[in-house]
Scaffold this motif. Structure first.
Motif, mmCIF file in Angstrom:
data_model
loop_
_atom_site.group_PDB
_atom_site.id
_atom_site.type_symbol
_atom_site.label_atom_id
_atom_site.label_comp_id
_atom_site.label_asym_id
_atom_site.label_seq_id
_atom_site.Cartn_x
_atom_site.Cartn_y
_atom_site.Cartn_z
ATOM 1 N N HIS A 45 39.284 22.106 58.101
ATOM 2 C CA HIS A 45 39.881 22.480 56.810
ATOM 3 C C HIS A 45 41.139 23.297 57.103
ATOM 4 C CE1 HIS A 45 35.428 22.226 56.266
ATOM 5 N NE2 HIS A 45 35.807 21.405 55.310
ATOM 6 N N ASP A 96 35.929 25.134 62.083
ATOM 7 C CA ASP A 96 36.162 25.116 60.640
ATOM 8 C C ASP A 96 37.647 25.072 60.334
ATOM 9 O OD1 ASP A 96 35.372 25.027 57.993
ATOM 10 O OD2 ASP A 96 35.259 27.208 57.778
ATOM 11 N N HIS A 97 38.442 25.750 61.154
ATOM 12 C CA HIS A 97 39.890 25.719 60.941
ATOM 13 C C HIS A 97 40.431 24.301 61.065
ATOM 14 C CE1 HIS A 97 44.140 26.452 61.224
ATOM 15 N NE2 HIS A 97 44.161 25.949 62.448
ATOM 16 N N TRP A 137 43.918 23.931 55.679
ATOM 17 C CA TRP A 137 44.551 24.769 54.662
ATOM 18 C C TRP A 137 43.657 25.924 54.224
ATOM 19 C CZ3 TRP A 137 49.556 24.289 53.933
ATOM 20 C CH2 TRP A 137 50.176 23.075 54.191
ATOM 21 N N LYS A 138 42.494 26.051 54.827
ATOM 22 C CA LYS A 138 41.532 27.081 54.424
ATOM 23 C C LYS A 138 42.013 28.455 54.890
ATOM 24 C CE LYS A 138 36.476 27.413 54.338
ATOM 25 N NZ LYS A 138 35.241 26.888 54.972
ATOM 26 N N THR A 183 30.041 29.689 52.610
ATOM 27 C CA THR A 183 30.917 30.679 51.991
ATOM 28 C C THR A 183 30.119 31.657 51.155
ATOM 29 O OG1 THR A 183 32.709 29.098 51.904
ATOM 30 C CG2 THR A 183 32.882 30.994 50.472
ATOM 31 N N THR A 219 38.037 32.944 54.741
ATOM 32 C CA THR A 219 36.991 32.056 54.235
ATOM 33 C C THR A 219 36.442 31.108 55.296
ATOM 34 O OG1 THR A 219 38.481 30.285 53.522
ATOM 35 C CG2 THR A 219 38.147 32.109 51.990
ATOM 36 N N LEU A 220 36.952 31.188 56.517
ATOM 37 C CA LEU A 220 36.455 30.323 57.578
ATOM 38 C C LEU A 220 35.007 30.659 57.900
ATOM 39 C CD1 LEU A 220 39.533 30.264 59.987
ATOM 40 C CD2 LEU A 220 38.756 28.423 58.484
#
Length: 350
Positions: free
Chosen positions: A302, A298-299, A304-305, A2, A309-310
């Motif tokens: 995570h 990444d989705h 709820w990300k 990030t 921000t992925l």
């Protein structure tokens, strides 16, 4: 990783997504066939860019999901509502004026290109939000393409079961897109209602408290209203745009986990979901139009990300982005020829 810069990233690049509903709407105003050609043109251009610039990766993810990023998604609800209303009006006017019913089909395909590639994608992102308003907007978008059960099956079914044979939205090795479609359409619908029944029983609630039941009734009421007030032209337009939107959704589902499978360990326990269980494609332009959906590992890791921000993770990589893969997957021998060597390499690296 990030981006930790102190200055929040701008959502401006994701506002490019608004170009698609706006340009398809302008094209539809001129002629139904132009709407279809414009939507198809977006897919062709994105596929060509993905092919011509395979190393053009997305910028680093935003440090924080500012309200501007959410506004990009929420604004699409308005654009889509206006586009659908315009489509109904134009379909009725065209047929009443003696025009061809095939033009209504073309109009539905053009608008469905927007409601499927973007409307469903944004509904998916809004549904992952912790905001009740955003989740309600997700239901609204999915209801507009007559696929409200996605809002149950995706979050309670697909995410826990992705990359397993229990998941109707995960394509198996050697399964063509055209064999996958009937299996996932039937399986996802049945799974959604089964999951809803299980939750209602667990919470000791009746079906009158079911969001899925009410959304389904609303969809039926919508179709009845279209038939009553807009006639066959309005109904045909809506059914075509919804069918094409759902096709795009399930075709992308086919691509996202094709042939990837989590191992079953001792005691029947599934291997935890890892970066190796989703296909990724980090093409900047396409990700601007579909809210970073191609950063799929990444989705899933995570859920709820927020989409800005992925991160681009080093999991299995598609030969091109989703736009190009739609063309590849439509021709199974070509898809298998391109993907099976990549799948073998991904399995060897796992």
């Amino acid at each position: 990783m990030t981006n930790t810069a102190s200055t929040p990233a701008s959502p401006a690049r994701f506002m490019l997504a608004w170009l698609m509903p706006l340009t398809v709407g302008v094209a539809a105003w001129r002629t139904p066939w132009a709407a279809w050609a414009t939507a198809l043109g977006f897919q062709v251009v994105l596929a060509l860019v993905e092919r011509a610039a395979p190393r053009w990766t997305s910028p680093p993810p935003a440090a924080s999901a500012t309200p501007g990023f959410v506004a990009v998604l929420r604004a699409h609800v308005l654009w889509q509502a206006l586009l659908l209303a315009l489509g109904v009006a134009l379909a009725v006017r065209h047929v009443d004026g003696g025009g061809s019913w095939w033009a209504v089909v073309a109009l539905g395909l053009g608008v469905g290109g927007v409601t499927g590639s973007q409307g469903i994608t944004f509904a998916h992102e809004l549904g992952h939000s912790k905001s009740r308003l955003d989740r309600a907007l997700g239901w609204l978008l999915m209801g507009s393409v007559l696929y409200a059960h996605f809002m149950v099956e995706h979050y309670r079914g697909h995410h826990p079961r992705a990359a397993t044979r229990d998941d109707p939205a995960t394509a198996r090795y050697g399964e063509s897109l055209w064999r996958f479609l009937p299996r996932t359409l039937v399986g996802s619908f049945a799974s959604a209602w089964r999951l809803e029944a299980q939750q209602l029983a667990r919470l000791r609630r009746g079906w009158h408290r079911s969001a899925l039941a009410w959304a389904t009734l609303a969809q039926l009421a919508l179709l009845a209203a279209l038939a009553a007030f807009g006639g066959g032209a309005a109904l045909l337009f809506w059914l075509v745009q919804a069918a094409y939107a759902v096709f795009l959704l399930e075709a992308i589902n086919y691509v996202e986990h094709y042939g990837l499978e989590r191992r079953i360990g001792e005691g029947g326990r599934r291997e935890p979901f890892g970066v190796q269980h989703a296909w990724n494609a980090d093409h900047a332009l396409t990700n601007c139009f579909i809210a970073n959906l191609q950063r799929h590992s990444d989705h899933h890791l995570h859920a709820w990300k927020p989409y800005p921000t992925l991160a681009a993770l080093p999991g299995p990589q598609l030969p091109t982005g989703y736009a190009g893969c739609l063309f590849l997957a439509s021709v199974p021998p070509l898809w298998f020829r391109v993907m099976h060597p990549r799948l073998q390499a991904a399995r060897a690296a796992a």
